[in-house]
Design an enzyme around this catalytic site. Sequence first.
Site, mmCIF file in Angstrom:
data_model
loop_
_atom_site.group_PDB
_atom_site.id
_atom_site.type_symbol
_atom_site.label_atom_id
_atom_site.label_comp_id
_atom_site.label_asym_id
_atom_site.label_seq_id
_atom_site.Cartn_x
_atom_site.Cartn_y
_atom_site.Cartn_z
ATOM 1 N N LYS A 66 -7.936 -3.960 13.506
ATOM 2 C CA LYS A 66 -6.710 -3.361 14.078
ATOM 3 C C LYS A 66 -6.313 -3.861 15.497
ATOM 4 O O LYS A 66 -5.122 -3.824 15.962
ATOM 5 C CB LYS A 66 -6.905 -1.680 13.999
ATOM 6 C CG LYS A 66 -6.849 -1.221 12.350
ATOM 7 C CD LYS A 66 -5.788 -1.724 11.765
ATOM 8 C CE LYS A 66 -5.553 -0.961 10.427
ATOM 9 N NZ LYS A 66 -4.544 -1.347 9.567
ATOM 10 N N SER A 98 -3.627 0.660 14.157
ATOM 11 C CA SER A 98 -4.417 2.074 14.244
ATOM 12 C C SER A 98 -4.857 2.636 15.924
ATOM 13 O O SER A 98 -4.977 1.340 16.572
ATOM 14 C CB SER A 98 -5.659 2.029 13.537
ATOM 15 O OG SER A 98 -6.424 3.239 13.622
ATOM 16 N N THR A 111 -11.980 -3.914 15.147
ATOM 17 C CA THR A 111 -11.634 -5.248 15.618
ATOM 18 C C THR A 111 -10.438 -5.633 14.940
ATOM 19 O O THR A 111 -9.401 -6.465 15.533
ATOM 20 C CB THR A 111 -12.913 -6.140 15.125
ATOM 21 O OG1 THR A 111 -14.076 -5.734 15.940
ATOM 22 C CG2 THR A 111 -12.515 -7.265 15.355
ATOM 23 N N ILE A 150 -4.318 11.170 11.316
ATOM 24 C CA ILE A 150 -3.316 11.671 10.438
ATOM 25 C C ILE A 150 -3.964 12.038 9.144
ATOM 26 O O ILE A 150 -4.549 11.305 8.467
ATOM 27 C CB ILE A 150 -2.355 10.350 9.928
ATOM 28 C CG1 ILE A 150 -1.804 9.647 11.157
ATOM 29 C CG2 ILE A 150 -1.397 10.754 9.040
ATOM 30 C CD1 ILE A 150 -1.015 10.364 12.131
ATOM 31 N N GLY A 201 1.035 -1.231 0.009
ATOM 32 C CA GLY A 201 0.094 0.075 -0.099
ATOM 33 C C GLY A 201 0.806 1.078 0.160
ATOM 34 O O GLY A 201 0.522 2.307 0.575
ATOM 35 N N TYR A 205 -13.271 -2.432 11.481
ATOM 36 C CA TYR A 205 -11.925 -2.103 11.335
ATOM 37 C C TYR A 205 -11.207 -1.900 12.716
ATOM 38 O O TYR A 205 -10.317 -2.488 12.628
ATOM 39 C CB TYR A 205 -12.128 -0.789 10.676
ATOM 40 C CG TYR A 205 -10.867 -0.021 10.586
ATOM 41 C CD1 TYR A 205 -10.081 -0.214 9.544
ATOM 42 C CD2 TYR A 205 -10.752 0.975 11.455
ATOM 43 C CE1 TYR A 205 -8.597 0.562 9.373
ATOM 44 C CE2 TYR A 205 -9.376 1.831 11.426
ATOM 45 C CZ TYR A 205 -8.481 1.351 10.269
ATOM 46 O OH TYR A 205 -7.302 2.030 10.397
ATOM 47 N N ASN A 224 1.350 -2.267 5.295
ATOM 48 C CA ASN A 224 0.598 -1.098 5.552
ATOM 49 C C ASN A 224 -0.712 -1.064 4.948
ATOM 50 O O ASN A 224 -1.689 -0.254 4.998
ATOM 51 C CB ASN A 224 1.523 0.079 4.782
ATOM 52 C CG ASN A 224 0.753 1.247 4.663
ATOM 53 O OD1 ASN A 224 0.427 1.994 5.879
ATOM 54 N ND2 ASN A 224 0.398 1.906 3.446
#
Length: 253
Positions: free
Chosen positions: A162, A144, A160, A191, A14, A158, A92
């Site tokens: 991370k 994250s 969960t 970010i 990524g 998401y 990533n």
Amino acid sequence: MSTLLTGKTALITGGGTGIGREIALQFAQAGARIALTYRSHEPDPETVQTLTDSSGHPPVLICLDATSEAEVRDALATIGDDLGVLDILVNNVGGLVQRAGIADLDLKLWHKILAVNLDSMLLTTQHALPLMTRGAGRIINVASLAGRTGGHPGALAYATAKAAVFGFTRSLATELAPRAITVNALAPGFIEATPFHDTFTTAESKRATITTIPAGRAGTPDDVAGPALWLASEHSSFVTGTVVDINGGQHFA
């Protein structure tokens, strides 16, 4: 120009935009030869030229669905042919995919979000490890802040995924330590200048989030790339199984 990674090879998944792009640029500036994968965000010509000029070698660029084992296997075979060995892997690839609360989160979407964030990491790591033969290898997984806090509404799957990255990192760190391969994670907070927030965060939500950050500003991809560079270098050889929180003091683990 730094020489921290002179003679090293690095794969950033990524890596065409946002955090991945900045990590690739800083690694190249530190002397590493770069391979990067992308799917929906192909690196622009300026990025490719900068990577070439910084490292002295054109980057290996591969369009890849990182949830497909066949594609990952072929991609790593190509990287092996071009680079010979791999010293650094930055996992990533990841994303929110779609906001959905528990009532709207059907099993298909749940599996898709977990696949993008976890299957991609497992597959890339499995197929990269045979190339990490020189010792002193480095694996850096991008998690994250959502894995700590649960994220904003609609980030259930998401967050969960991370959170699972933390466990993946620590277990793999223990397993690979005898091979002198360290495994660490980065947990970025808010970010800006990334596709994630450009797509899923409103201007009002951005302003509100910044008010909760003691540092008084949003983070940038450069704020994440700096710690990644340190974790990729020889200076972090006794650091493994660690999660580095990058959030301006917004949250302490």
